[in-house]
Design an enzyme around this catalytic site. Sequence first.
Site, PDB file in Angstrom:
ATOM      1  N   ASN A 103       0.835  -1.196   0.000  1.00 28.40           N
ATOM      2  CA  ASN A 103       0.000   0.000   0.000  1.00 28.40           C
ATOM      3  C   ASN A 103       0.870   1.246   0.000  1.00 28.40           C
ATOM      4  O   ASN A 103       1.941   1.271   0.590  1.00 28.40           O
ATOM      5  CB  ASN A 103      -0.962  -0.006   1.197  1.00 28.40           C
ATOM      6  CG  ASN A 103      -0.422   0.738   2.396  1.00 28.40           C
ATOM      7  OD1 ASN A 103      -0.492   1.963   2.475  1.00 28.40           O
ATOM      8  ND2 ASN A 103       0.154  -0.013   3.341  1.00 28.40           N
ATOM      9  N   PHE A 137      -2.039   7.937   4.289  1.00 26.22           N
ATOM     10  CA  PHE A 137      -2.889   8.499   5.351  1.00 26.22           C
ATOM     11  C   PHE A 137      -4.157   9.139   4.786  1.00 26.22           C
ATOM     12  O   PHE A 137      -4.549  10.246   5.182  1.00 26.22           O
ATOM     13  CB  PHE A 137      -2.135   9.528   6.190  1.00 26.22           C
ATOM     14  CG  PHE A 137      -1.079   8.976   7.095  1.00 26.22           C
ATOM     15  CD1 PHE A 137      -0.945   7.620   7.323  1.00 26.22           C
ATOM     16  CD2 PHE A 137      -0.200   9.828   7.751  1.00 26.22           C
ATOM     17  CE1 PHE A 137       0.035   7.119   8.171  1.00 26.22           C
ATOM     18  CE2 PHE A 137       0.780   9.340   8.608  1.00 26.22           C
ATOM     19  CZ  PHE A 137       0.898   7.981   8.813  1.00 26.22           C
ATOM     20  N   SER A 156       5.217   5.057   8.953  1.00 25.65           N
ATOM     21  CA  SER A 156       4.695   4.803   7.613  1.00 25.65           C
ATOM     22  C   SER A 156       5.713   5.235   6.564  1.00 25.65           C
ATOM     23  O   SER A 156       6.279   6.332   6.650  1.00 25.65           O
ATOM     24  CB  SER A 156       3.383   5.559   7.392  1.00 25.65           C
ATOM     25  OG  SER A 156       3.003   5.478   6.033  1.00 25.65           O
ATOM     26  N   ASN A 208       4.886   5.969   3.555  1.00 25.81           N
ATOM     27  CA  ASN A 208       4.123   6.585   2.471  1.00 25.81           C
ATOM     28  C   ASN A 208       3.884   8.077   2.639  1.00 25.81           C
ATOM     29  O   ASN A 208       3.201   8.684   1.806  1.00 25.81           O
ATOM     30  CB  ASN A 208       2.783   5.858   2.318  1.00 25.81           C
ATOM     31  CG  ASN A 208       2.976   4.402   1.972  1.00 25.81           C
ATOM     32  OD1 ASN A 208       3.812   4.066   1.144  1.00 25.81           O
ATOM     33  ND2 ASN A 208       2.233   3.532   2.633  1.00 25.81           N
ATOM     34  N   THR A 209       4.390   8.674   3.706  1.00 26.43           N
ATOM     35  CA  THR A 209       4.375  10.124   3.873  1.00 26.43           C
ATOM     36  C   THR A 209       5.827  10.592   3.852  1.00 26.43           C
ATOM     37  O   THR A 209       6.594  10.243   4.756  1.00 26.43           O
ATOM     38  CB  THR A 209       3.700  10.538   5.193  1.00 26.43           C
ATOM     39  OG1 THR A 209       2.327  10.136   5.170  1.00 26.43           O
ATOM     40  CG2 THR A 209       3.769  12.037   5.391  1.00 26.43           C
ATOM     41  N   LYS A 227       4.683   3.672  17.399  1.00 27.10           N
ATOM     42  CA  LYS A 227       4.787   2.634  16.367  1.00 27.10           C
ATOM     43  C   LYS A 227       6.022   2.881  15.518  1.00 27.10           C
ATOM     44  O   LYS A 227       6.200   3.970  14.970  1.00 27.10           O
ATOM     45  CB  LYS A 227       3.533   2.622  15.490  1.00 27.10           C
ATOM     46  CG  LYS A 227       3.487   1.448  14.528  1.00 27.10           C
ATOM     47  CD  LYS A 227       2.111   1.294  13.895  1.00 27.10           C
ATOM     48  CE  LYS A 227       2.014   0.030  13.061  1.00 27.10           C
ATOM     49  NZ  LYS A 227       0.641  -0.176  12.531  1.00 27.10           N
ATOM     50  N   ASN A 287       5.742  -1.585  11.642  1.00 26.59           N
ATOM     51  CA  ASN A 287       4.884  -1.217  10.525  1.00 26.59           C
ATOM     52  C   ASN A 287       5.310  -1.969   9.261  1.00 26.59           C
ATOM     53  O   ASN A 287       6.130  -2.881   9.312  1.00 26.59           O
ATOM     54  CB  ASN A 287       4.946   0.295  10.307  1.00 26.59           C
ATOM     55  CG  ASN A 287       3.686   0.863   9.687  1.00 26.59           C
ATOM     56  OD1 ASN A 287       3.032   0.234   8.867  1.00 26.59           O
ATOM     57  ND2 ASN A 287       3.337   2.087  10.072  1.00 26.59           N
ATOM     58  N   THR A 288       4.763  -1.565   8.116  1.00 23.10           N
ATOM     59  CA  THR A 288       5.124  -2.181   6.845  1.00 23.10           C
ATOM     60  C   THR A 288       6.581  -1.891   6.504  1.00 23.10           C
ATOM     61  O   THR A 288       7.196  -0.965   7.043  1.00 23.10           O
ATOM     62  CB  THR A 288       4.226  -1.641   5.720  1.00 23.10           C
ATOM     63  OG1 THR A 288       4.376  -0.211   5.647  1.00 23.10           O
ATOM     64  CG2 THR A 288       2.773  -1.994   5.984  1.00 23.10           C
TER      65      THR A 288
END
Length: 344
Positions: free
Chosen positions: A108, A112, A170, A172-173, A206, A235-236
């Site tokens: 993914n 967010f 994350s 992705n940010t 996290k 996390n991922t």
Amino acid sequence: MALYRLFRPLAFALDAEAAHRATIAALKLMPTRHPPRFPDSLKSTVAGLNFPSPVGLAAGFDKDAEVPAEMLGLGFGFVEVGTVTPRPQAGNPKPRLFRLQSDRAVINRLGFNNRGQVAAFERLQRCSHGGVIGVNVGANKDGSDRIADFVAGVSAMASVARYLTINVSSPNTPGLRGLQDEGALEELLTAVRGARLVGGPPIFLKVAPDLGDGDPARIVRAALDHGIDALIVANTTSSRPPLKSKYSGESGGLSGEPLKTLALDTLRKFRAASGGDIPLIGVGGIASADDAWDRIRAGASLVQLYTAMVYEGPGIARRIARGLAQRLQRAGFANIAEAVGSEA
């Protein structure tokens, strides 16, 4: 499980994100069940909270706090909603969610996507439940002050959360994982500590699995110094082990079966670094009672899952809980707390 086997081909015929939205919509139409009764051996107290089962739902499934009570009713011992950001944001361009069926994995790069803290707060205020619902808070992608965004999340969501998770993990940010670096993490945790309410919910941190050799010890020290109540590991991953799926080259965070070994290894490093001085929550690649048992024996007081539910259905939480109760009995442990870290 039988019902999900019938439903899954229909869901998998849809785009992954469309299937996820359809699942949330279907859950909202279902009558809410009362949470099941779990064996006493599965009950534990972590960070001052009483958990009826150690098997929880990870953040990412219910980003906008639409169905937390429904997920408790399906057999999760606790539910973490979010990630929610101070302001609504659309997330990254689509497509941004990919099922890697041959790898039992997901990639993914959602970024967010959520309707913001105000909307989530209002839903949680209306939510009738007796369980543990945590709120995962993050920073807006276009925010000028990431630390201020986390402080806003802690302040805004404290009254409707049983615990709060600071998500700096994350991939992705852009720049978010930089908040795990030494100076930035100290600044962030100092600000979060100042925003905590007296008597407010515990705060978890996290972390990512993609860390350097000395990072677990450094993060543990910072967490203990600033009163963080637990660490969620992990996390991922942005790394790519060998994968079979045609989507293996997609960018984003990888979760599911290929993450299992890395996440377990990272958990062991955090347990070694902490010596049990801070509770750990294991997440990443957990799809069976054996996987959950391995995390508990490696030092996790609780576990979380999400990707496995895509492939196995929501009944997976109850199945894992039953399996853990059986393993406790076979190993001669009276409860989960006795088994935590027992592999050492």
